[in-house]
Design an enzyme around this catalytic site. Structure first.
Site, mmCIF file in Angstrom:
data_model
loop_
_atom_site.group_PDB
_atom_site.id
_atom_site.type_symbol
_atom_site.label_atom_id
_atom_site.label_comp_id
_atom_site.label_asym_id
_atom_site.label_seq_id
_atom_site.Cartn_x
_atom_site.Cartn_y
_atom_site.Cartn_z
ATOM 1 N N ASN A 1 0.871 -1.182 0.000
ATOM 2 C CA ASN A 1 0.000 0.000 0.000
ATOM 3 C C ASN A 1 0.905 1.228 0.000
ATOM 4 O O ASN A 1 1.477 1.586 1.022
ATOM 5 C CB ASN A 1 -0.896 -0.022 1.247
ATOM 6 C CG ASN A 1 -1.755 1.225 1.351
ATOM 7 O OD1 ASN A 1 -1.825 2.030 0.421
ATOM 8 N ND2 ASN A 1 -2.413 1.390 2.494
ATOM 9 N N TRP A 2 0.987 1.864 -1.150
ATOM 10 C CA TRP A 2 1.900 3.015 -1.282
ATOM 11 C C TRP A 2 1.327 4.278 -0.668
ATOM 12 O O TRP A 2 2.015 5.296 -0.578
ATOM 13 C CB TRP A 2 2.226 3.260 -2.756
ATOM 14 C CG TRP A 2 3.081 2.209 -3.382
ATOM 15 C CD1 TRP A 2 3.649 1.121 -2.760
ATOM 16 C CD2 TRP A 2 3.489 2.136 -4.757
ATOM 17 N NE1 TRP A 2 4.374 0.381 -3.658
ATOM 18 C CE2 TRP A 2 4.291 0.988 -4.892
ATOM 19 C CE3 TRP A 2 3.247 2.917 -5.878
ATOM 20 C CZ2 TRP A 2 4.867 0.617 -6.115
ATOM 21 C CZ3 TRP A 2 3.802 2.557 -7.094
ATOM 22 C CH2 TRP A 2 4.613 1.420 -7.202
ATOM 23 N N LYS A 3 0.052 4.264 -0.313
ATOM 24 C CA LYS A 3 -0.602 5.450 0.238
ATOM 25 C C LYS A 3 -0.390 6.637 -0.725
ATOM 26 O O LYS A 3 -0.373 6.438 -1.935
ATOM 27 C CB LYS A 3 -0.096 5.715 1.660
ATOM 28 C CG LYS A 3 -0.192 4.442 2.523
ATOM 29 C CD LYS A 3 0.019 4.656 3.980
ATOM 30 C CE LYS A 3 -0.151 3.330 4.712
ATOM 31 N NZ LYS A 3 -0.047 3.452 6.172
ATOM 32 N N HIS B 1 -9.474 1.249 5.127
ATOM 33 C CA HIS B 1 -8.198 1.527 5.786
ATOM 34 C C HIS B 1 -8.418 2.554 6.896
ATOM 35 O O HIS B 1 -9.213 3.487 6.739
ATOM 36 C CB HIS B 1 -7.185 2.044 4.763
ATOM 37 C CG HIS B 1 -5.789 2.036 5.307
ATOM 38 N ND1 HIS B 1 -5.348 2.986 6.199
ATOM 39 C CD2 HIS B 1 -4.757 1.178 5.119
ATOM 40 C CE1 HIS B 1 -4.088 2.705 6.542
ATOM 41 N NE2 HIS B 1 -3.715 1.617 5.896
ATOM 42 N N GLY C 1 2.842 2.603 10.696
ATOM 43 C CA GLY C 1 3.815 3.678 10.503
ATOM 44 C C GLY C 1 4.560 4.081 11.758
ATOM 45 O O GLY C 1 5.231 5.111 11.778
ATOM 46 N N SER D 1 3.690 -1.771 10.362
ATOM 47 C CA SER D 1 5.150 -1.870 10.564
ATOM 48 C C SER D 1 5.683 -3.257 10.241
ATOM 49 O O SER D 1 6.608 -3.731 10.894
ATOM 50 C CB SER D 1 5.532 -1.449 11.985
ATOM 51 O OG SER D 1 5.164 -0.094 12.223
ATOM 52 N N GLY E 1 2.986 -1.056 4.226
ATOM 53 C CA GLY E 1 3.071 0.351 3.857
ATOM 54 C C GLY E 1 4.497 0.751 3.535
ATOM 55 O O GLY E 1 5.012 0.494 2.435
ATOM 56 N N GLY E 2 5.172 1.365 4.485
ATOM 57 C CA GLY E 2 6.503 1.930 4.270
ATOM 58 C C GLY E 2 7.497 0.986 3.602
ATOM 59 O O GLY E 2 8.238 1.390 2.700
#
Ligand code: 13P
Length: 251
Positions: free
Chosen positions: A11-13, A99, A177, A211, A232-233
């Site tokens: 998920n690149w947001k 989300h 995150g 995370s 994510g990150g």
């Protein structure tokens, strides 16, 4: 070895423009081409990068495309919204719905999320329903009940056949995150409660998110009800995302 195949979704947001998405795909595809074909991999770029990502991924689609949200309506006067048929044009296979960032910043309710889940299923796009509790809810000891209520609210009126076509992602809000990933046993407890909430969920993929990193992904995969990650990150860099998947599937 679990019967259910693993699935990892990046998920690149709100990160990466079209040319950055193209560069990512060009670097990422060679890194994952030797992974077993049973390992599901998807990336969720912003809408504006979907066309570039789709073109770079090509028609073979070793890596699938996901969207980060969509409208519950199929067309019409909904300024700024994107409908499922528009996503289908790029062969989008998954859509992340519910989300916590959308629940928080866009005030999406369980009812709206449920309508989006049904719209995705109707359009042949697999919804990835994200659920998870805040730190306050966890500290009050209500995490399991909270997550089950979110799932029930968004999927309760689906038929068994429809419910068996969704993906669930457990993402505790306090782990997103923050670098403070959820203890694997706690994540398993929630995943097990979700899986056993309904017969239709027996074989669906249940992902962990929050995370997830190359260093901790394998530990989640050892959990009997966790089948992969919503990342994510660590999905923004091709090498990091490929390393995370490699570590997770390496027994
Ligand atoms: P991080 O992996 O950056 O914690 O984000 C998780 C997430 O929200 C994926 O949807």
């Amino acid at each position: 070895m679990k019967q259910r195949p693993p699935l990892f979704v990046g998920n690149w947001k709100m990160n990466k423009n079209a040319s950055q998405a193209r560069s990512f795909v060009e670097s990422f595809l060679p890194l994952v081409e030797t992974f077993p074909s049973t390992v599901g991999i998807a990336i969720a770029p912003p809408f504006t990068a979907l066309a570039a990502a789709a073109a770079a991924l090509g028609s073979k689609r070793r890596v699938a495309l996901a969207a980060q949200t969509m409208s519950e309506f199929s067309e019409g006067a909904y300024t700024g919204e994107i409908a499922a048929p528009m996503l289908a044009e790029f062969d989008v296979a998954y859509v992340i719905l519910g989300h916590s960032e959308r629940r928080l910043y866009q005030h999406e309710s369980d009812a709206t999320i449920g309508a989006k889940v049904r719209a995705a299923l109707d359009a042949g796009i697999t919804p990835i329903l994200a659920v998870g509790e805040s730190l306050a809810v966890r500290e009050a000891g209500d995490a399991v009940a909270h997550v089950l209520a979110q799932i029930q609210a968004a999927t309760g009126d689906l038929t068994e056949e429809q419910a068996a076509r969704i993906v669930l992602a457990y993402e505790p809000i306090w782990a997103i995150g923050t670098g403070k990933n959820c203890d694997c046993d706690r994540a398993q407890e929630i995943a097990h409660a979700a899986r056993t909430a309904r017969n239709a969920f027996a074989d669906i993929p249940i992902l962990y998110g929050g995370s997830m990193k190359p260093e901790n992904a394998a530990a989640y995969m050892k959990m009997s009800d966790i089948d992969g990650g919503l990342v994510g990150g660590a999905s923004l860099d091709p090498r990091s995302f490929a390393n995370l998947i490699a570590g997770a599937i390496a027994e």
